[in-house]
Design an enzyme around this catalytic site. Structure first.
Site, PDB file in Angstrom:
ATOM      1  N   LEU A  52       6.810   0.376   5.216  1.00  0.00           N
ATOM      2  CA  LEU A  52       5.823   0.569   4.140  1.00  0.00           C
ATOM      3  C   LEU A  52       4.985   1.809   4.430  1.00  0.00           C
ATOM      4  O   LEU A  52       4.277   1.857   5.437  1.00  0.00           O
ATOM      5  CB  LEU A  52       4.909  -0.651   4.031  1.00  0.00           C
ATOM      6  N   ALA A  53       5.101   2.782   3.554  1.00  0.00           N
ATOM      7  CA  ALA A  53       4.405   4.048   3.831  1.00  0.00           C
ATOM      8  C   ALA A  53       3.897   4.710   2.560  1.00  0.00           C
ATOM      9  O   ALA A  53       3.788   5.929   2.487  1.00  0.00           O
ATOM     10  CB  ALA A  53       5.356   4.988   4.571  1.00  0.00           C
ATOM     11  N   ALA A  54       3.566   3.900   1.541  1.00  0.00           N
ATOM     12  CA  ALA A  54       3.167   4.496   0.261  1.00  0.00           C
ATOM     13  C   ALA A  54       1.663   4.625   0.100  1.00  0.00           C
ATOM     14  O   ALA A  54       1.187   5.305  -0.801  1.00  0.00           O
ATOM     15  CB  ALA A  54       3.738   3.669  -0.884  1.00  0.00           C
ATOM     16  N   ARG A  72      -9.282   4.911   4.157  1.00  0.00           N
ATOM     17  CA  ARG A  72     -10.226   4.801   5.266  1.00  0.00           C
ATOM     18  C   ARG A  72     -10.114   5.947   6.277  1.00  0.00           C
ATOM     19  O   ARG A  72     -10.990   6.145   7.107  1.00  0.00           O
ATOM     20  CB  ARG A  72     -10.030   3.443   5.975  1.00  0.00           C
ATOM     21  N   LYS A  79      -2.016   8.983   5.230  1.00  0.00           N
ATOM     22  CA  LYS A  79      -2.255   8.276   6.501  1.00  0.00           C
ATOM     23  C   LYS A  79      -1.083   8.322   7.472  1.00  0.00           C
ATOM     24  O   LYS A  79      -1.245   8.704   8.634  1.00  0.00           O
ATOM     25  CB  LYS A  79      -2.653   6.824   6.225  1.00  0.00           C
ATOM     26  N   GLN A 102       7.116   3.928  -4.774  1.00  0.00           N
ATOM     27  CA  GLN A 102       6.146   2.992  -5.348  1.00  0.00           C
ATOM     28  C   GLN A 102       5.140   3.851  -6.111  1.00  0.00           C
ATOM     29  O   GLN A 102       4.297   4.510  -5.506  1.00  0.00           O
ATOM     30  CB  GLN A 102       5.449   2.204  -4.223  1.00  0.00           C
ATOM     31  N   TYR A 126       0.781  44.744  27.248  1.00  0.00           N
ATOM     32  CA  TYR A 126       1.350  44.133  26.047  1.00  0.00           C
ATOM     33  C   TYR A 126       2.815  44.547  25.977  1.00  0.00           C
ATOM     34  O   TYR A 126       3.130  45.747  25.914  1.00  0.00           O
ATOM     35  CB  TYR A 126       0.613  44.583  24.777  1.00  0.00           C
TER      36      TYR A 126
HETATM   37  C1  UD1 Z   1      -2.139  -5.226   6.324  1.00  0.00           C
HETATM   38  C2  UD1 Z   1      -2.001  -6.748   6.131  1.00  0.00           C
HETATM   39  C3  UD1 Z   1      -2.877  -7.440   7.162  1.00  0.00           C
HETATM   40  C4  UD1 Z   1      -2.480  -7.015   8.558  1.00  0.00           C
HETATM   41  C5  UD1 Z   1      -2.506  -5.481   8.693  1.00  0.00           C
HETATM   42  C6  UD1 Z   1      -1.857  -5.087  10.005  1.00  0.00           C
HETATM   43  C7  UD1 Z   1      -1.588  -7.187   3.744  1.00  0.00           C
HETATM   44  C8  UD1 Z   1      -2.177  -7.637   2.471  1.00  0.00           C
HETATM   45  N1  UD1 Z   1      -2.421  -7.114   4.791  1.00  0.00           N
HETATM   46  O1  UD1 Z   1      -3.490  -4.882   6.043  1.00  0.00           O
HETATM   47  O2  UD1 Z   1      -2.724  -8.852   7.047  1.00  0.00           O
HETATM   48  O3  UD1 Z   1      -3.337  -7.605   9.509  1.00  0.00           O
HETATM   49  O4  UD1 Z   1      -1.750  -4.881   7.639  1.00  0.00           O
HETATM   50  O5  UD1 Z   1      -1.980  -3.725  10.262  1.00  0.00           O
HETATM   51  O6  UD1 Z   1      -0.409  -6.929   3.806  1.00  0.00           O
HETATM   52  N2  UD1 Z   1       1.234   0.175   1.612  1.00  0.00           N
HETATM   53  C9  UD1 Z   1       2.124   0.561   0.648  1.00  0.00           C
HETATM   54  N3  UD1 Z   1       1.821   0.290  -0.662  1.00  0.00           N
HETATM   55  C10 UD1 Z   1       0.702  -0.354  -1.040  1.00  0.00           C
HETATM   56  C11 UD1 Z   1      -0.222  -0.738  -0.027  1.00  0.00           C
HETATM   57  C12 UD1 Z   1       0.076  -0.458   1.299  1.00  0.00           C
HETATM   58  O7  UD1 Z   1       3.166   1.127   0.936  1.00  0.00           O
HETATM   59  O8  UD1 Z   1       0.520  -0.565  -2.239  1.00  0.00           O
HETATM   60  C13 UD1 Z   1       1.554   0.492   3.024  1.00  0.00           C
HETATM   61  C14 UD1 Z   1       0.543   1.415   3.694  1.00  0.00           C
HETATM   62  O9  UD1 Z   1       0.950   2.766   3.552  1.00  0.00           O
HETATM   63  C15 UD1 Z   1       0.571   0.953   5.141  1.00  0.00           C
HETATM   64  C16 UD1 Z   1       1.004  -0.498   5.063  1.00  0.00           C
HETATM   65  O10 UD1 Z   1       1.544  -0.698   3.767  1.00  0.00           O
HETATM   66  O11 UD1 Z   1       1.512   1.669   5.911  1.00  0.00           O
HETATM   67  C17 UD1 Z   1      -0.158  -1.462   5.273  1.00  0.00           C
HETATM   68  O12 UD1 Z   1      -1.167  -1.176   4.322  1.00  0.00           O
HETATM   69  P1  UD1 Z   1      -2.696  -1.152   4.736  1.00  0.00           P
HETATM   70  O13 UD1 Z   1      -3.490  -0.769   3.546  1.00  0.00           O
HETATM   71  O14 UD1 Z   1      -2.892  -0.418   5.991  1.00  0.00           O
HETATM   72  O15 UD1 Z   1      -2.932  -2.715   4.989  1.00  0.00           O
HETATM   73  P2  UD1 Z   1      -4.018  -3.342   5.946  1.00  0.00           P
HETATM   74  O16 UD1 Z   1      -5.308  -3.401   5.229  1.00  0.00           O
HETATM   75  O17 UD1 Z   1      -3.987  -2.709   7.263  1.00  0.00           O
HETATM   76 MG    MG Z   2      -3.144  -0.980   8.028  1.00  0.00          MG
END
Ligand code: UD1
Ligand code: MG
Length: 460
Positions: free
Chosen positions: A9-11, A16, A23, A73, A366
């Site tokens: 997951l990297a979208a 923050r 990120k 996404q 140089y």
């Molecule tokens: C998430 C988990 C949390 C866990 C934490 C661990 C959920 C709801 N929460 O929270 O329980 O403790 O990770 O690090 O899953 N991303 C997408 N698309 C989106 C949203 C996020 O691709 O629509 C990706 C982000 O780029 C990221 C990853 O998913 O790489 C996690 O998203 P992030 O927003 O960091 O979730 P956390 O608040 O850390």
């Molecule tokens: Mg996270």
């Protein structure tokens, strides 16, 4: 695992981080977070790796290239929604799917393998990787029932005060039965504090449908550190540095002050090399055996062969062949090469130049766009004048030539074998083999003239 798929997951934007850079592209030890994740994931030899991209999609694709497939996404509606994007590629496939966040760069392949093994051995439908932490702030909490079984994951923003005290957290890494995953995803909703499709809600969906859900607790929380802000980024960098340095020390490299030596993830170092503190080794650098790198040095994308020595110098995209040495205070810029036993010393800058075996350039020079033959001596302050304000030109100096101090070598030029350039010369014509070239004004001495200026003899 035989039928294993991976979704990274990297979208997300990573609000923050307060950054223009997406990120997962922030770097840990010189490599983006998402590339760290991918490198570890590759080691479990999955059939397919899918990276969910959104913010910064093109940049991420460019960085990871063909090592991954991609799904887009378009809107970031949560981690559950992100996984849904892989539906067309995976939905009907038999096997297990590992879901992992692109923001957990410290995770190791070893842990992923253990997680998968545990999942298969226990015939689970879903296994969540969890960790016990001192400070669970920001993470989803693992809520267990009276039998100690995982019941659900509750996000911090949705947690009651009691739930918020729970110190077991969701690392954001899961193994799913692939087909059950996509069936369950259709049942997710957005009834939560953030109005998102939480992937974490899938635990309850699985349980309600009678599928077995297990939690696999990892002992080293540090591996699962999720990077959401710059504090965690700094923490991850320091943990990664410790890990990398330990690896090199275990391989026989001496680090005299490990805490201040920064070695990026892809750097290779052979045994019996000694590295002082305050050294940065970056990019794709390769350091041989019995090399000495002194304090204050920075080596970027360079090769230092066996028995080379670098003291307080900057070496970029260059090669030091066996026994050559640079510094103190030398700067080798791109495409420079010091051949066997060549030496560049104090305040010498070299750019796109080859210094053949035994060349000496000890002081204040140089050397740009030049080929310097064997055993050539470049005296103090020799300058290769390679630029006329518009174009760059090349110089060639053949073997055993001697270039006197403070000479200007105006390119394009060719100085033959054994030639001698008198000190202080400005040379703009080729010099043949064995010749002596002088390119300076003849000295004139006028006896008694100094007295005319009265600069010592005020009373005369
Ligand atoms: C998430 C988990 C949390 C866990 C934490 C661990 C959920 C709801 N929460 O929270 O329980 O403790 O990770 O690090 O899953 N991303 C997408 N698309 C989106 C949203 C996020 O691709 O629509 C990706 C982000 O780029 C990221 C990853 O998913 O790489 C996690 O998203 P992030 O927003 O960091 O979730 P956390 O608040 O850390
Ligand atoms: Mg996270």
């Amino acid at each position: 695992m035989s039928n294993c798929y991976v979704i990274i997951l990297a979208a997300g934007k990573g609000t923050r981080m307060k950054s223009k850079l997406y990120k997962v592209l922030h770097k840990i030890a010189g490599k983006s977070m998402v590339e760290h994740v991918l490198t570890q994931v590759e080691e479990i030899l999955p059939q397919k790796i899918i990276t969910v991209v959104g913010y910064g999609a093109d940049a991420i694709k460019m960085q990871l290239g063909e090592r991954s497939s991609y799904v887009l996404q378009k809107e970031q509606l949560g981690t559950g929604h992100a996984v849904m994007q892989a539906r067309t590629l995976l939905e009907k496939k038999y096997g297990e799917t590992l879901v992992i966040s692109g923001d957990t760069p410290l995770l190791t392949a070893r842990t992923l393998k253990n997680l998968c093994k545990y999942h298969v051995k226990n015939h689970a439908s879903l296994t969540v990787l969890t960790a016990k932490v001192d400070d669970p702030t920001g993470y989803g909490r693992i809520i267990r029932n009276h039998l100690g079984e995982i019941k659900k994951i509750i996000e911090q923003k949705d947690a009651t005060q009691k739930e918020a005290y729970v110190q077991e957290i969701n690392t954001g890494i899961y193994v799913f039965d692939n087909e059950l995953l996509f069936t369950a995803l259709s049942k997710l909703n957005t009834n939560n504090a953030q109005g998102e499709y939480y992937l974490t809600d899938i635990i309850e969906i699985f349980k309600n449908s009678g599928h077995s859900v297990l939690a696999f607790q990892i002992s080293s929380f540090e591996e699962t550190l999720g990077i959401n802000d710059r504090l965690a980024l700094a923490k991850a960098n320091s943990l990664m540095r410790e890990r990398i340095n330990k690896f090199h020390m275990m391989n026989g490299v001496t680090l005299l002050d490990s805490a201040s030596t920064y070695i990026e993830a892809d750097v290779k170092i052979d045994s019996d090399t000694t590295i002082e503190g305050n050294v940065n080794l970056k990019g794709q650098s390769k350091i041989g055996s019995n090399v000495f790198i002194g304090s204050g040095s920075e080596i970027i994308d360079s090769i230092l062969e066996d028995n080379t020595k670098v003291i307080r110098s900057v070496i970029e995209k260059s090669i030091l062949k066996k026994g050559s040495n640079a510094g103190p205070f030398a700067h080798l810029r791109a495409q420079s090469k010091l051949e066997k036993n060549a030496h560049v010393g104090n305040f010498v800058e070299v750019k796109a130049a080859t210094l053949k075996e035994g060349v000496k350039a000890g002081h204040l020079s140089y050397v740009g766009d030049a080929k310097i033959g064997r055993e050539v001596n470049l005296g103090a302050g020799v300058i290769f004048v390679n630029y006329d304000g518009k174009n760059k030109f090349k110089s060639q100096i053949d073997d055993y030539a001697f270039i006197g101090s403070n000479s200007n070598i105006i390119a394009p030029i060719h100085i033959g074998e054994n030639a001698i350039i008198a000190t202080g010369s400005t040379i703009n014509q080729d010099v043949p083999k064995d010749a002596l070239a002088l390119g300076r004004a003849r000295q004139i001495v006028k006896k008694g003239y100094a007295k005319r200026y009265n600069h010592y003899h005020k009373d005369d």
